[in-house]
Design a protein around this motif. Structure first.
Motif, PDB file in Angstrom:
ATOM      1  N   THR A  77       0.831  -1.201   0.000  1.00 16.42           N
ATOM      2  CA  THR A  77       0.000   0.000   0.000  1.00 16.42           C
ATOM      3  C   THR A  77       0.866   1.253   0.000  1.00 16.42           C
ATOM      4  OG1 THR A  77      -1.691  -1.208   1.218  1.00 16.42           O
ATOM      5  CG2 THR A  77      -1.869   1.186   1.203  1.00 16.42           C
ATOM      6  N   VAL A  80       2.258   1.827  -3.467  1.00 15.03           N
ATOM      7  CA  VAL A  80       1.244   2.370  -4.384  1.00 15.03           C
ATOM      8  C   VAL A  80       1.007   3.848  -4.102  1.00 15.03           C
ATOM      9  CG1 VAL A  80      -1.210   2.243  -4.991  1.00 15.03           C
ATOM     10  CG2 VAL A  80       0.139   0.155  -4.815  1.00 15.03           C
ATOM     11  N   ILE A  81       0.934   4.214  -2.836  1.00 14.81           N
ATOM     12  CA  ILE A  81       0.712   5.621  -2.474  1.00 14.81           C
ATOM     13  C   ILE A  81       1.885   6.487  -2.913  1.00 14.81           C
ATOM     14  CG2 ILE A  81       0.528   7.203  -0.506  1.00 14.81           C
ATOM     15  CD1 ILE A  81      -1.195   5.059   0.870  1.00 14.81           C
ATOM     16  N   THR A  83       3.989   5.945  -5.305  1.00 20.98           N
ATOM     17  CA  THR A  83       4.021   6.041  -6.756  1.00 20.98           C
ATOM     18  C   THR A  83       2.917   6.952  -7.276  1.00 20.98           C
ATOM     19  OG1 THR A  83       4.939   3.825  -6.888  1.00 20.98           O
ATOM     20  CG2 THR A  83       3.934   4.685  -8.876  1.00 20.98           C
ATOM     21  N   THR A  84       1.740   6.880  -6.661  1.00 27.66           N
ATOM     22  CA  THR A  84       0.613   7.699  -7.101  1.00 27.66           C
ATOM     23  C   THR A  84       0.893   9.196  -6.928  1.00 27.66           C
ATOM     24  OG1 THR A  84      -0.905   5.934  -6.511  1.00 27.66           O
ATOM     25  CG2 THR A  84      -1.849   8.126  -6.784  1.00 27.66           C
ATOM     26  N   PHE A  85       1.456   9.570  -5.797  1.00 27.40           N
ATOM     27  CA  PHE A  85       1.709  10.979  -5.528  1.00 27.40           C
ATOM     28  C   PHE A  85       3.074  11.462  -6.020  1.00 27.40           C
ATOM     29  CE2 PHE A  85      -1.544  10.030  -2.294  1.00 27.40           C
ATOM     30  CZ  PHE A  85      -2.491  10.961  -2.708  1.00 27.40           C
ATOM     31  N   GLY A  86       3.858  10.586  -6.615  1.00 25.05           N
ATOM     32  CA  GLY A  86       5.149  10.987  -7.173  1.00 25.05           C
ATOM     33  C   GLY A  86       6.202  11.272  -6.116  1.00 25.05           C
TER      34      GLY A  86
END
Length: 141
Positions: A77, A80-81, A83-86
């Motif tokens: 998790t 993923v977080i 990577t999502t927010f860069g």
């Protein structure tokens, strides 16, 4: 003798089977001896990776047994977080179509500027100024 060619042996006899084998065995053994170091290094790196993976997996399993908290799910998790927010530091790979930064000064002009700004340049007026240049492939030292 098995290692020497016997001219009197017919092609269908059992002795004819050994004609090409010594050279084949020598070529295979020389290949293995020459490439043993490379093969050994690759196997050693893979074994070290497996050992690290086993230690991390054992730690995560024991952590879940003791606390009941799924740490592996938390790590996934978190990945993923991030990577999502860069928030990760993925560097962009420059391709063939990308133009390199050409704002850098030329080596000759940068060297002459450095040499003229040296505070000890006057003490070398009657002799050459000592300069040592160290380089490495790729530009890094």
């Amino acid at each position: 003798m098995l290692f020497f060619r016997d001219e009197g042996v017919q092609s269908g006899s059992p002795k004819s089977l050994y004609r090409g084998r010594p050279s084949l065995c020598l070529s295979i053994s020389s290949f293995l001896v020459r490439n043993f170091e490379i093969l050994y290094q690759r196997v050693a790196v893979f074994a070290a990776w497996l050992a690290c993976l086993a230690v991390i997996g054992t730690f995560l399993r024991q952590f879940r047994r003791k606390t009941g908290f799924p740490a592996l799910a938390l790590l996934v998790t978190g990945g993923v977080i991030f990577t999502t927010f860069g928030w990760n530091r993925n560097l962009e790979i420059r391709g063939k179509g990308t133009v390199a930064n050409t704002d850098h000064p030329l080596a000759e002009s940068a060297f002459l500027e450095w040499l003229s700004n040296r505070p000890d340049l006057d003490s070398y007026a009657d002799r050459p100024y000592p300069v040592f240049v160290a380089t490495a492939e790729g530009g890094g030292l």
